[in-house]
Every structure is written in C-alpha cells, then in structure tokens.
Design a protein around this motif. Structure first.
Motif, PDB file in Angstrom:
ATOM      1  N   SER A  53      -7.570   4.283  -4.293  1.00 50.31           N
ATOM      2  CA  SER A  53      -8.757   4.948  -3.173  1.00 50.31           C
ATOM      3  C   SER A  53      -8.498   6.305  -3.458  1.00 50.31           C
ATOM      4  O   SER A  53      -7.428   6.805  -2.766  1.00 50.31           O
ATOM      5  N   TYR A  54      -9.263   6.968  -3.632  1.00 53.10           N
ATOM      6  CA  TYR A  54      -9.333   8.629  -3.493  1.00 53.10           C
ATOM      7  C   TYR A  54      -9.739   8.944  -2.200  1.00 53.10           C
ATOM      8  O   TYR A  54      -9.144  10.241  -1.864  1.00 53.10           O
ATOM      9  N   GLU A  55     -10.615   8.127  -1.470  1.00 53.66           N
ATOM     10  CA  GLU A  55     -10.935   8.551  -0.042  1.00 53.66           C
ATOM     11  C   GLU A  55      -9.835   8.417   0.759  1.00 53.66           C
ATOM     12  O   GLU A  55      -9.493   9.187   1.527  1.00 53.66           O
ATOM     13  N   LYS A  56      -8.853   7.241   0.593  1.00 51.19           N
ATOM     14  CA  LYS A  56      -7.919   7.009   1.630  1.00 51.19           C
ATOM     15  C   LYS A  56      -6.725   7.498   1.045  1.00 51.19           C
ATOM     16  O   LYS A  56      -5.290   7.618   1.597  1.00 51.19           O
ATOM     17  N   THR A  61       0.999  -1.229   0.068  1.00 44.63           N
ATOM     18  CA  THR A  61       0.057   0.084   0.043  1.00 44.63           C
ATOM     19  C   THR A  61       0.911   1.161  -0.004  1.00 44.63           C
ATOM     20  O   THR A  61       1.866   1.472   0.743  1.00 44.63           O
ATOM     21  N   THR A 109      -5.529  -1.314  -6.976  1.00 47.47           N
ATOM     22  CA  THR A 109      -6.666  -0.426  -6.389  1.00 47.47           C
ATOM     23  C   THR A 109      -6.306   0.780  -5.900  1.00 47.47           C
ATOM     24  O   THR A 109      -5.396   0.981  -5.197  1.00 47.47           O
TER      25      THR A 109
END
Length: 146
Positions: A132-135, A5, A130
């Motif tokens: 993630s715009y949120e995270k 990540t 993957t």
C-alpha cells in the motif's frame, strides 16, 4: 491465514522516481532493503554477506544477473540462517549475492540510508504480498502460499 504488516519508507530519488524501503533482520542486525516487485529473487550485497558468511560458503551461480544494467556480473548464492521481515521469519533462506556497490554509492551520494539489497518476487509472490503506497505498508502471509 495470519499476516504481518510491515512499515515501508518512501525514498525520493531526487526527481528520478521513488524506492520503497523495508526493514529486514539478517545476521542478527537490522538493515534496509529495497522492495523490488520487478526482481525475481531477493539479492543481498556481497560485501555485507562476506562479513558474515565465509567466502567458501558462497556458491558460484550459473544464472545471469539481468536487470542491473549487465548480464555479465558474477553471481553467487548463499543460504542465510534466517531472514526476518516483521513477524515473518524465513529459516535457511537462499538469496542471490551480487556486488551492489553501485547502489550503495548512489544512495550515499543522495544522503539516503544504506541498503543490504533488494527484497524480490521470490518472497513477495510466495507470501501473497500486498503493498500500500497510501498507508506505506507491506503485508505478507506468515504461511507460504506455494
């Protein structure tokens, strides 16, 4: 399968949209790259690559460089000793090499951090990316899905 990540940085292009930047390590140095899901291949800026790889090791490509406002730009390829994104290390990785000075100049004018190029679909698809715009994270499988 194990994943890495990686944090992303969201850059505002002054009311003209956003770019996501991801930190990569190339030539033993940290650089920012634009995360570009629309780019079929990872592309690095020729001026930076030429500081680390002799010009005679850049191979002229016969593929057209579409998507950058032209299809007549001279394109090369180079094999990097490695490209590192988080814990993912890609050995002998082939990238496209183009003159990206227009992107560098635009980023400079907007007081944004410089970029080495774009991280494209060749890595994103093969590593099951993957985003993630949120995270503000990018997750990549350490083993290729292909």
């Amino acid at each position: 399968m194990k994943r890495t990540t990686v944090p992303l940085e969201l850059i505002n292009l002054q009311d003209d949209g956003f770019h996501l930047l991801v930190e990569v390590v190339v030539f033993g140095k940290k650089f920012n790259a634009v995360l570009d899901t629309g780019a079929s291949k990872t592309v690095l800026d020729k001026s930076i690559v030429e500081h680390h790889i002799p010009t005679n090791e850049l191979l002229l490509s016969d593929k057209l460089s579409t998507g950058l406002g032209t299809n007549t730009m001279e394109s090369h390829t180079a094999v990097l000793p490695y490209l590192k994104i988080g814990r993912l290390r890609l050995e002998a990785f082939e990238v496209a090499v183009l003159d990206l000075s227009m992107i560098s100049t635009a980023y400079e004018r907007l007081d944004l951090p410089p970029v080495i190029g774009v991280l494209g679909g060749d890595i994103l698809q093969s590593r099951g990316a993957t985003i993630s715009y949120e995270k503000l994270t990018l997750k990549l499988f350490l083993n290729s899905l292909l």
